[in-house]
Design an enzyme around this catalytic site. Structure first.
Site, PDB file in Angstrom:
ATOM      1  N   ARG A 119      30.690 -10.048  68.701  1.00 46.75           N
ATOM      2  CA  ARG A 119      30.654  -9.149  67.541  1.00 46.75           C
ATOM      3  C   ARG A 119      29.281  -8.549  67.220  1.00 46.75           C
ATOM      4  NH1 ARG A 119      34.348 -11.278  62.638  1.00 46.75           N
ATOM      5  NH2 ARG A 119      32.827 -12.955  62.501  1.00 46.75           N
ATOM      6  N   ASP A 120      28.278  -8.842  68.036  1.00 47.53           N
ATOM      7  CA  ASP A 120      26.978  -8.208  67.776  1.00 47.53           C
ATOM      8  C   ASP A 120      26.203  -8.023  69.088  1.00 47.53           C
ATOM      9  OD1 ASP A 120      25.044  -6.987  66.232  1.00 47.53           O
ATOM     10  OD2 ASP A 120      24.056  -8.865  65.675  1.00 47.53           O
TER      11      ASP A 120
END
Length: 239
Positions: A119-120
């Site tokens: 997610r990043d």
């Protein structure tokens, strides 16, 4: 959510990286989300082991601080690597890009096989060791994908190992925006249901930046590069 230091163990004289997070500060700022995610990172790193994932060793709390000990990436992150090439005006050689591409995808494939969504993904979270081996790091905003009892794949939630840390709101990926600006997938921006594909999108943006030495969101940048069509087609396909 913290600072990272280069440290030397008194037990074996080896060099490690130590992330130090002031938990009391997060509590005093009423930043409950950041507090939970800080604890979340240590949990995820405990369960992951792969040549292209930053190696986890230990975590402990002392006073108001959480400490996470991981391997030291001697050559820093891809963000600084890209900036150095940008300043020199020299693009990363295609052979190097292919090597980076394959290592990143091997690491990401492993993460996804484990049911984890990073997610990043971005250049600052892709690290390099002394031999220029790629290591994906910073799992502070990661989450685990798991089907519910009815087999509904659109409902994402963490398994029981993590339920003591994150509340139900954090388990709904479509309701949680945690990515970094410039690398965020359309699904996350719209806050609709998403899965591991958002990491592939972010990795595509990252590859683009490695190739062109600027983020695709930067206007007016020069996109003239002397790379093979095969490489450019792969970058464009991922992104």
């Amino acid at each position: 959510f913290g600072k990272v230091f280069k440290v030397i163990s008194k037990l074996n004289n080896k060099v490690y990286a130590m992330k130090m997070v002031n938990l009391e500060k997060l509590i005093s700022e009423n930043n409950e989300k950041a507090y939970k995610l800080a604890l979340n990172e240590a949990k995820f790193l405990t369960d992951l082991s792969h040549p292209h994932i930053i190696k986890y060793y230990h975590n402990f709390t002392q006073g108001d601080y959480l400490y996470i000990i991981v391997e030291n990436a001697e050559n820093g992150d891809m963000k600084n690597f890209i900036n150095a090439h940008r300043k020199s005006g020299i693009h990363i050689p295609e052979e190097g890009l292919w090597s980076i591409f394959l290592q990143c995808m091997k690491g990401l494939a492993y993460v996804h096989k484990m049911g984890v969504i990073h997610r990043d993904i971005k250049p600052g979270n892709i690290l390099m060791d002394n031999n220029l081996n790629i290591k994906i790091g910073d799992f502070g905003t990661a989450a685990v994908k798991k089907e519910n009892e009815k087999g509904n794949k659109n409902v994402q939630y963490l398994n029981a190992h993590y339920l003591s840390i994150l509340d139900k709101e954090d388990l709904q990926y479509g309701q949680t925006f945690v990515s970094s600006a410039g690398y965020t997938s359309p699904e996350m921006k719209k806050r609709v249901d998403y899965d591991q594909k958002i990491d592939v999108y972010s990795m595509g943006v990252t590859f683009y930046e490695m190739c062109y030495l600027h983020n695709p969101s930067e206007l007016g940048a020069n996109d003239d590069v002397d790379y093979s069509d095969e490489l450019l087609n792969i970058i464009n396909a991922v992104y």
